[in-house]
Motif scaffolding. Structure first.
Motif, PDB file in Angstrom:
ATOM      1  N   ALA A 226       2.346   1.384   0.966  1.00 46.04           N
ATOM      2  CA  ALA A 226       1.834   2.218   0.282  1.00 46.04           C
ATOM      3  C   ALA A 226       0.798   3.008   1.362  1.00 46.04           C
ATOM      4  O   ALA A 226       0.892   4.281   1.586  1.00 46.04           O
ATOM      5  CB  ALA A 226       0.745   2.014  -0.896  1.00 46.04           C
ATOM      6  N   TYR A 235       1.401   4.611  -4.069  1.00 43.44           N
ATOM      7  CA  TYR A 235      -0.060   4.218  -4.564  1.00 43.44           C
ATOM      8  C   TYR A 235      -0.143   3.811  -5.861  1.00 43.44           C
ATOM      9  O   TYR A 235      -0.953   2.678  -6.123  1.00 43.44           O
ATOM     10  CB  TYR A 235      -0.959   5.575  -4.288  1.00 43.44           C
ATOM     11  CG  TYR A 235      -1.232   5.916  -3.013  1.00 43.44           C
ATOM     12  CD1 TYR A 235      -1.468   5.082  -1.851  1.00 43.44           C
ATOM     13  CD2 TYR A 235      -1.416   7.649  -2.714  1.00 43.44           C
ATOM     14  CE1 TYR A 235      -1.582   5.568  -0.472  1.00 43.44           C
ATOM     15  CE2 TYR A 235      -1.488   7.751  -1.217  1.00 43.44           C
ATOM     16  CZ  TYR A 235      -1.687   6.817  -0.168  1.00 43.44           C
ATOM     17  OH  TYR A 235      -1.711   7.420   0.934  1.00 43.44           O
ATOM     18  N   LEU A 388      -7.573   0.845  -2.727  1.00 40.64           N
ATOM     19  CA  LEU A 388      -6.262   0.171  -3.375  1.00 40.64           C
ATOM     20  C   LEU A 388      -6.597  -1.454  -3.765  1.00 40.64           C
ATOM     21  O   LEU A 388      -5.984  -1.942  -4.417  1.00 40.64           O
ATOM     22  CB  LEU A 388      -5.152   0.171  -2.289  1.00 40.64           C
ATOM     23  CG  LEU A 388      -4.348   1.644  -2.214  1.00 40.64           C
ATOM     24  CD1 LEU A 388      -3.602   1.680  -1.023  1.00 40.64           C
ATOM     25  CD2 LEU A 388      -3.811   2.113  -3.381  1.00 40.64           C
TER      26      LEU A 388
END
Length: 486
Positions: A226, A235, A388
């Motif tokens: 990502a 994402y 993330l």
């Protein structure tokens, strides 16, 4: 009912389905190897030939010997099937291969091939790529296996030691690697073998350690892809992958609350705090007293789940109407219910948890990892990696854990038609295992009956005629709009 496996003898029990494990290993590592050899994420570091490398002749006849690497793990499984030593040796080999593949993903390298006019060398170059050069997985894998077999004093150690030496030579005589790649591959193999032996000495459950490492591999790959490609849908996919794998790690963490990682309590707590307690912001020393109290006071007013987990929330261990259920899920998704949990715990005079050396050592390990990331990455990359990890940790992962918790316990005996216990046991497929019930947590009734049994042995505690709910019934358990199944 078959004999229940305890944590004391977990590493002394042969792998139940070794050939299936081999297939899974080959599929996963094969897919990741093709990934890192065809899609480098970042600048590729060339591995230059040293004077020693230039002095080594190309020997086309050694190509078949080089390709014998493909048979290392199948031969290991064939020789070790039905034997207890297969588990630690397979673990060591898979760990070495995994470390090499993650290294190639994070730091792509390539060798500059010498020109090949034809023959075996030219054919090998056509089917392979110069990427994924250092460290050499061809060396790391058999070295790790040989080290563990030597330590366990198995005669097959001679075979894998000789195989390691053979591959060290043929990776050079085919031009696929340089001497420095061999050295780094050997170092990775030694480290993987030594780590495996250290876990064995600590009586750590290798099945649990392998599961935790696999979950982290999924997380690292998802975040790396990502961040490298930087598209919104990647994402979003990374957030989903990370959240589900965080949830899976917390199931292993739940097992560690019962000291199932190892009987050595300090080591147990260090390992699980390193795996998820510290990065997940919930030290196991904080969770364990509450969870053990939940076992002691299940379903009563003293049950911490009834005191704190659902405090000032719609859920009352019974199906909800659509709007209260939506408020429950939204509160979990947007951290509101977590704030309510902590406030209720503090108002009740929640204990001041003493975080000892296991937590401190795990925290120091994560400080070192963060320092390394700050040194190696840009500020933008650091912020993306943090987002993330923490965005799913505080939102979707919390929601998944809450749904799973709601699926574990009822409002009391006979609250669900045909069910006479406080705790549910579920029959589920792979989708349920990925999202809600990883690592046999669906067998929660069996866990409460046998809390001394580790996750991987829970299926052996299910009686053949024992009633279980089907996974689709979960919707009716949560939402009153679905009529209960009679």
């Amino acid at each position: 009912m078959s004999q229940v496996l305890s944590r004391q003898d977990a590493n002394d029990t042969p792998i139940a389905r070794p050939w299936l494990l081999l297939v899974v290993y080959l599929v996963v590592t094969g897919a990741l190897y093709r990934f890192v050899t065809h899609m480098p994420f970042g600048p590729v570091t060339p591995i230059s030939a040293s004077a020693f490398d230039r002095a080594i002749p190309l020997l086309p006849g050694t190509v078949p010997l080089y390709l014998s690497y493909l048979f290392v793990m199948p031969v290991l499984v064939w020789l070790g099937r039905g034997r207890a030593w297969l588990l630690p040796t397979f673990f060591a080999g898979a760990l070495a291969a995994g470390l090499c593949l993650v290294s190639h993903l994070l730091h792509p390298t390539a060798v500059a091939w010498p020109a090949a006019d034809g023959g075996w060398i030219a054919w090998l170059q056509r089917i392979d790529t110069p990427l994924a050069a250092s460290p050499s997985g061809h060396v790391a894998l058999p070295v790790a296996i040989a080290i563990v077999l030597l330590a366990l004093r198995r005669r097959t150690a001679v075979l894998f030691a000789a195989w390691s030496a053979l591959l060290m030579v043929t990776v050079l005589t085919t031009g696929q690697h340089r001497a420095m790649d061999v050295a780094w591959g050997g170092a990775v193999g030694i480290a993987a073998g030594a780590a495996t032996l250290a876990l064995l000495r600590a009586n750590a459950d290798l099945r649990t350690m392998a599961a935790a490492l696999l979950e982290w591999a999924c997380i690292v790959v998802a975040i790396r892809v990502a961040v490298a490609l930087g598209t919104w849908y990647l994402y979003a996919l990374a957030v989903l992958v990370v959240a589900t794998r965080q949830h899976a790690l917390f199931i292993l963490y739940h097992d560690a609350a019962h000291y199932h990682v190892t009987r050595r309590r300090g080591v147990n707590d260090f390992l699980i705090n390193l795996a998820i307690g510290v990065p997940g912001l919930v030290p196991v020393e904080f969770y364990r007293p509450l969870h053990l109290a939940h076992h002691r006071h299940l379903g009563t007013a003293q049950d911490p789940e009834r005191q704190f987990l659902y405090h000032d929330q719609p859920w009352r261990f019974r199906p909800l109407d659509a709007w209260p259920l939506a408020r429950q899920f939204l509160g979990d998704l947007f951290v509101l219910n977590m704030v309510r949990n902590m406030a209720a715990f503090r108002r009740a005079g929640g204990q001041n948890t003493r975080l000892g050396r296991p937590f401190q050592l795990a925290a120091a390990g994560w400080v070192a990892i963060v320092v390394l990331l700050v040194w190696a990455c840009s500020a933008r990359t650091i912020l993306l990696v943090a987002a993330l990890w923490f965005a799913p940790l505080l939102t979707l992962s919390v929601l998944l854990q809450k749904i799973r918790s709601m699926a574990e316990h009822s409002g009391g005996p006979h609250a669900t038609p045909g069910w006479a216990d406080w705790t549910y046991s579920w029959r589920t497929g792979w989708i349920g295992r990925v999202f809600v019930w990883p690592y046999h947590i669906n067998l929660h009734l069996q866990h409460h009956r046998n809390p001394a049994v580790p996750w991987h042995a829970l299926p052996d505690t299910v009686a053949g005629d024992e009633h279980q709910l089907d996974a689709p019934e979960l919707a009716g358990l949560l939402w009153s709009g679905i009529p209960p199944k009679r």
